[in-house]
Design an enzyme around this catalytic site. Structure first.
Site, PDB file in Angstrom:
ATOM      1  CD  GLN A 222      -2.717  -1.211   2.559  1.00 51.99           C
ATOM      2  OE1 GLN A 222      -2.888  -2.279   3.133  1.00 51.99           O
ATOM      3  NE2 GLN A 222      -3.267  -0.080   2.996  1.00 51.99           N
ATOM      4  NE  ARG A 372     -12.951  -0.324   4.231  1.00 50.90           N
ATOM      5  CZ  ARG A 372     -13.779  -0.680   3.267  1.00 50.90           C
ATOM      6  NH1 ARG A 372     -14.250  -1.892   3.214  1.00 50.90           N
ATOM      7  NH2 ARG A 372     -14.132   0.181   2.351  1.00 50.90           N
ATOM      8  CB  CYS A 373      -9.418   0.972  11.846  1.00 48.14           C
ATOM      9  SG  CYS A 373      -8.895   1.833  13.311  1.00 48.14           S
ATOM     10  CD  GLU A 742      -9.151   3.763   7.330  1.00 50.44           C
ATOM     11  OE1 GLU A 742      -9.125   5.008   7.383  1.00 50.44           O
ATOM     12  OE2 GLU A 742      -8.225   3.059   7.714  1.00 50.44           O
TER      13      GLU A 742
HETATM   14  N1  MCN Z   1     -14.141   9.423  -2.115  1.00 49.92           N
HETATM   15  C1  MCN Z   1     -15.039  10.287  -2.689  1.00 49.92           C
HETATM   16  N2  MCN Z   1     -15.448  11.398  -1.998  1.00 49.92           N
HETATM   17  C2  MCN Z   1     -14.990  11.650  -0.749  1.00 49.92           C
HETATM   18  C3  MCN Z   1     -14.095  10.754  -0.144  1.00 49.92           C
HETATM   19  C4  MCN Z   1     -13.667   9.649  -0.872  1.00 49.92           C
HETATM   20  O1  MCN Z   1     -15.477  10.036  -3.808  1.00 49.92           O
HETATM   21  N3  MCN Z   1     -15.370  12.732  -0.084  1.00 49.92           N
HETATM   22  C5  MCN Z   1     -13.628   8.269  -2.869  1.00 49.92           C
HETATM   23  C6  MCN Z   1     -12.145   8.455  -3.176  1.00 49.92           C
HETATM   24  O2  MCN Z   1     -11.937   9.206  -4.290  1.00 49.92           O
HETATM   25  C7  MCN Z   1     -11.661   7.030  -3.297  1.00 49.92           C
HETATM   26  C8  MCN Z   1     -12.520   6.306  -2.268  1.00 49.92           C
HETATM   27  O3  MCN Z   1     -13.688   7.109  -2.077  1.00 49.92           O
HETATM   28  O4  MCN Z   1     -11.873   6.546  -4.584  1.00 49.92           O
HETATM   29  C9  MCN Z   1     -11.815   6.134  -0.915  1.00 49.92           C
HETATM   30  O5  MCN Z   1     -11.192   7.335  -0.611  1.00 49.92           O
HETATM   31  P1  MCN Z   1     -10.497   7.705   0.787  1.00 49.92           P
HETATM   32  O6  MCN Z   1     -11.515   7.791   1.839  1.00 49.92           O
HETATM   33  O7  MCN Z   1      -9.628   8.862   0.546  1.00 49.92           O
HETATM   34  O8  MCN Z   1      -9.611   6.426   1.161  1.00 49.92           O
HETATM   35  P2  MCN Z   1      -8.289   5.892   0.418  1.00 49.92           P
HETATM   36  O9  MCN Z   1      -8.452   6.017  -1.021  1.00 49.92           O
HETATM   37  O10 MCN Z   1      -7.088   6.432   1.069  1.00 49.92           O
HETATM   38  O11 MCN Z   1      -8.424   4.347   0.720  1.00 49.92           O
HETATM   39  C10 MCN Z   1      -7.982   3.807   1.945  1.00 49.92           C
HETATM   40  C11 MCN Z   1      -9.122   3.189   2.719  1.00 49.92           C
HETATM   41  C12 MCN Z   1      -8.550   2.298   3.757  1.00 49.92           C
HETATM   42  S1  MCN Z   1      -7.421   2.941   4.809  1.00 49.92           S
HETATM   43  C13 MCN Z   1      -8.870   0.975   3.801  1.00 49.92           C
HETATM   44  S2  MCN Z   1      -8.232   0.052   5.052  1.00 49.92           S
HETATM   45  C14 MCN Z   1      -9.714   0.393   2.800  1.00 49.92           C
HETATM   46  C15 MCN Z   1     -10.614   1.367   2.162  1.00 49.92           C
HETATM   47  O12 MCN Z   1      -9.979   2.491   1.812  1.00 49.92           O
HETATM   48  N4  MCN Z   1      -9.219  -0.584   2.024  1.00 49.92           N
HETATM   49  C16 MCN Z   1      -9.898  -0.940   0.889  1.00 49.92           C
HETATM   50  N5  MCN Z   1     -11.454   0.864   1.236  1.00 49.92           N
HETATM   51  C17 MCN Z   1     -11.076  -0.218   0.494  1.00 49.92           C
HETATM   52  N6  MCN Z   1     -11.781  -0.590  -0.605  1.00 49.92           N
HETATM   53  C18 MCN Z   1     -11.333  -1.617  -1.351  1.00 49.92           C
HETATM   54  N7  MCN Z   1     -12.041  -1.979  -2.444  1.00 49.92           N
HETATM   55  N8  MCN Z   1     -10.188  -2.303  -1.049  1.00 49.92           N
HETATM   56  C19 MCN Z   1      -9.470  -1.993   0.043  1.00 49.92           C
HETATM   57  O13 MCN Z   1      -8.348  -2.632   0.305  1.00 49.92           O
HETATM   58 CU1  CUM Z   2      -6.227   1.592   8.455  1.00 50.87          CU
HETATM   59  S1  CUM Z   2      -6.402  -0.043   7.430  1.00 50.87           S
HETATM   60 MO1  CUM Z   2      -6.274   1.182   5.930  1.00 50.87          MO
HETATM   61  O1  CUM Z   2      -5.362   2.256   6.826  1.00 50.87           O
HETATM   62  O2  CUM Z   2      -5.144   0.609   4.954  1.00 50.87           O
END
Ligand code: MCN
Ligand code: CUM
Length: 788
Positions: A222, A372-373, A742
């Site tokens: 990641q 996922r936290c 998360e």
């Molecule tokens: N998004 C959006 N509008 C927002 C916030 C987010 O459209 N206001 C969209 C983003 O553009 C992105 C998705 O939602 O496409 C998730 O965005 P974000 O919240 O920024 O999280 P990350 O992209 O950093 O993803 C990490 C988060 C984590 S930490 C875990 S754990 C997790 C999760 O995402 N692991 C996943 N969701 C997952 N989903 C899939 N399919 N697989 C994982 O491993």
């Molecule tokens: Cu906190 S589980 Mo995610 O941070 O990849």
């Protein structure tokens, strides 16, 4: 809010279909195991049957006689290069391969290198190891008790199993507030070990080219850039310097936090490739993944919550023992050994709070990784949401009413919590009210009362959580000293199409789509014309990766900032083309026009062409920009979830009848993707609430090491999720967006647990630790003589 761009452009607010799906749906993704290189060798790992044992001798002869087996690699072999230990992300040390002893069941003991996957497996089965068992400690309380066997004998001065003590908050003020309280509730809460169990296990292909001295590693990570730096720091002394290392994170089949750490298999594969000059593939099987990769949670919490007579919550006091297994390999920002657990005041305006956490070593695999936290936020949310519910029941108040009374109010934002976090924005009552309306809260309470009178068990549980994501501001957030910024680099081609590269790495979240939408929003270039790339350290700008829902808060912000730099240059070019002053131009998505003369305009595509063919003299050609974004604050998404359960008095089974989830992640980029994130997240919240747990017997044998007894919810166990949103923009994020990845996993378990206890409170049940299995519930019912 209606989208600002047309559906054709596909900026923020459009449910643009995922660009990555055509290749995934057709089986054309490229995962690590799909990569095949000529002459590739395979690695398999011999693992310990004991949780704690001296290694007396490793017999390799039989294994070496297996056709195709080329070598058996042991800790002694790695020790020659100083590579038998490696640093963890929390500056502890972890064995790559052991020399003296093993510390948990399924630990790596030796590795077999062979010409095929099957020969490697046969070779691993043929390695015989003589062990001398040592006393095993699995309970962290026992580990910390006087006289416990000291586990980390490798640390010269270590006389116990205590890793660290960490505390936060004003102890005196908290104690004073408790002394003045009218009501105090106290509860021990155990949040068990769980495992992310992503569809794809971990693995890599290491390819060291002996001629140019370059190491390329395809890897399920990641955080590719951070991995490159860690590899360089660990192996720089044997010639692997950072410019000679390329990490490629291809498609990933789920990360969820489990693909943040460096696992020994990666390091052994690299060492094997460096020694042989051949590509070496290592891919874990399912049981290795479940038994040996890092675990989440394992927090033994003792919490107290104080309130006044009228139900005003005043203070929280928490003591926790954190079981980290045999090494502290948690993926936390370096400054926070217990992650962001101190967001445990939640959505409530508490006057005082104090948290203490003690880390303990035990004979288990490394723990403290996320599921996922964002760094222990689930533990914090579960604690405050359970405690709030216990307090409500204790006071005879409706749990919704107690929450409404104590929420931080919209006008109090930015809000500084008693533990020092500055919440950016929120409307907690708004989200709870919407959830209550959707589910028909008042009617459900009436139905519950009628059912209870008939002896039926129905419960309603609420979780009104606050998240803290988007690590983070460089003032406080670093991993091994590297500040937690993130990046975006954009290049607009002459024909108006673009490529954008990021320091993050999607594992299923849909970044190829949503980042393109952010750029479409800012530049007016259609999302379909923007290629998004991540995960190759030779091409992408440096960033800290995707976890802690930080991609949108940090790299998404970088995308907006970089796009605005491009817009600034585009304005100058447009002014030159239109022969006016830059300030005389107005921007609307996709074009600049002259104020008061809307017909005199240049589209972004025309401007891009001019940037390469007809740019002003003295200005550099090209249209590109990069941003390394250091967020001024974290983002604080929130939500209110309400769960309705019916409990089967014959079996103890908990049936989720309805689950309404209202989330607020500020402005939304792609509503469909956000809904998908919430659906997946809710299912991953249901899982630990009712099913998932990894535990150990007294001898350290893992229980739950295969899918036969590690229960994942399937479509059969998963209810129909009813989702919805409120929108409270983040005031400091360039797009007003907060993370969402998360939230649902963090918020859901408490709603489910609260619903079950709500169904049983009148029988004298105050708390049940998750997972709330039929066996646990049935036993409670039987003890009270109410089973059918
Ligand atoms: N998004 C959006 N509008 C927002 C916030 C987010 O459209 N206001 C969209 C983003 O553009 C992105 C998705 O939602 O496409 C998730 O965005 P974000 O919240 O920024 O999280 P990350 O992209 O950093 O993803 C990490 C988060 C984590 S930490 C875990 S754990 C997790 C999760 O995402 N692991 C996943 N969701 C997952 N989903 C899939 N399919 N697989 C994982 O491993
Ligand atoms: Cu906190 S589980 Mo995610 O941070 O990849």
């Amino acid at each position: 809010m209606a989208p600002r761009t047309s559906a054709e452009v596909g900026g923020m607010g459009h449910s643009v279909k995922r660009k990555e799906d055509p290749r995934f749906i057709r089986g054309k993704g490229t995962y690590v195991d799909d990569v095949q290189l000529p002459g590739m060798l395979y690695l398999d790992i011999v693992r310990s049957p004991y949780a704690h044992a001296k290694i007396v001798k490793i017999h390799t002869e039989t294994a070496l006689a297996v056709p195709g087996v080329l070598a058996v690699i042991t800790g002694e072999d790695l020790a020659k290069y100083g590579l038998h230990w490696m640093p963890t992300l929390m500056s502890d040390t972890q064995m790559v391969l052991p020399v003296e002893k093993v510390m948990y069941q399924a630990q790596e003991v030796a590795a077999v290198l062979a010409t095929s996957r099957y020969s490697a497996a046969d070779g691993a089965a043929a390695v015989q190891v003589d062990y001398d068992p040592l006393p095993v400690v699995v309970d962290p309380h026992q580990a910390l008790a006087p006289g416990a066997p000291v586990l980390r004998t490798d640390k010269k001065d270590k006389k116990d199993n205590h890793i660290w003590h960490w505390e936060w908050g004003d102890r005196a003020a908290t104690d004073r507030t408790f002394a003045e309280a009218d009501h105090v509730v106290k509860q021990d809460i155990y949040i068990p070990r769980i495992h992310v169990a992503s569809i794809e296990t971990c693995g890599c292909i290491a390819h060291f080219d002996k001629v140019d001295g370059k190491l390329t590693v395809w890897m399920t990570t990641q955080a590719p850039h951070a991995i490159r730096t860690v590899f360089a720091l660990v192996a720089g002394h044997v010639g692997l310097e950072e410019h000679k290392i390329r990490i490629i994170s291809p498609d990933i089949g789920g990360g969820f936090g489990g693909k943040v750490p460096v696992y020994p298999g990666y390091v052994i594969a690299v060492a094997a490739s460096v020694l042989t000059g051949k590509p070496v593939k290592w891919v874990e099987d399912r049981m290795e993944n479940l038994q040996a990769d890092s675990f989440a949670r394992d927090y033994h919490i003792s919490a107290e919550l104080a309130a006044k007579k009228d139900g005003t919550l005043t203070a929280i006091r928490i003591k926790t023992i954190a079981d980290h297994g045999y090494t502290d390999a948690a993926a936390n920002p370096s400054k926070f050994p217990a992650g962001l657990f101190h967001v445990c005041t939640g959505s409530y305006d508490l006057k005082a709070a104090h948290v203490e956490v003690d880390g303990a070593y035990t004979n288990k695999p490394p723990g403290g990784i996320a599921y996922r936290c964002s760094f222990r936020v689930t533990e914090a949310v579960h604690t405050i949401e359970r405690m709030t519910d216990i307090m409500a029941h204790q006071l005879g108040m409706d749990p919704a009413e107690l929450r409404m009374k104590n929420f931080v109010k919209p006008e109090n934002f930015p809000y500084r919590s008693a533990l020092g976090w500055e919440y950016d924005s929120g409307d907690y009552a708004g989200a709870l009210r919407l959830a209550m309306d959707r589910i028909g809260y008042a009617d459900l309470r009436r139905e519950q009362a009628e059912k209870r009178a008939r002896g039926e068990l129905m419960g309603i549980g609420i979780s009104s959580f606050t998240e803290i994501v988007g690590a983070g501001p460089s003032k406080h957030f670093d991993i091994l000293g590297i500040k937690m910024f993130d990046s975006c680099e954009i290049r607009i081609h002459p024909t108006g199409k673009a490529i954008a590269r990021f320091g993050t790495k999607s594992q299923g979240q849909g970044h190829e789509t949503t980042y393109a939408q952010i750029l479409a929003e800012e530049l007016g270039i259609p999302a379909k014309d923007i290629q998004v790339e991540e995960g190759d350290t030779d091409t992408a700008p440096y960033g800290l990766g995707t976890y802690a829902s930080r991609s949108t808060p940090v790299a998404g912000a970088a995308a907006a900032v970089a796009a605005r730099k491009i817009q600034d240059k585009a304005r100058k070019i447009a002014a030159y083309l239109l022969e006016c002053a830059p300030d005389d131009l107005v921007w609307e998505p996709g074009k600049f026009s002259v104020k008061g003369a809307p017909d005199r305009a240049k589209t972004i595509q025309e401007i891009a062409f001019a940037a390469y063919t007809n740019h002003p003299q003295g200005m550099e050609a090209g249209l590109e920009a990069v941003s390394y974004y250091d967020p001024p604050n974290l983002t604080y998404p929130f939500g209110s979830y309400i769960c309705v359960v019916d409990i089967d008095k014959g079996t103890g089974e908990v049936k989720i009848r309805r689950f309404v989830a209202i989330d607020d992640c500020g402005n939304i980029i792609n509503p469909m993707i956000v809904e998908g994130q919430v659906h997946g997240g809710l299912t991953m919240g249901l899982a630990p609430a009712l099913f998932e747990e990894i535990s150990y017997d007294e001898s350290g044998n893992v229980q739950g090491g295969s899918f036969i007894d590690y229960l994942l919810p399937t479509a059969v166990e998963t209810p129909k999720w009813e989702t919805g949103n409120t929108v409270t923009p983040s005031p400091h994020h360039p797009l007003g967006a907060k993370g969402i990845g998360e939230s649902a996993t963090v918020g859901a378990p408490a709603a489910i647990a609260n619903a079950v206890v709500d169904a049983l409170w009148h029988l004298g049940v105050r708390h049940i630790d998750i997972p709330i299995t039929p066996a646990k519930v049935w036993k409670l019912l039987r003890d009270r003589g109410v089973t059918d």
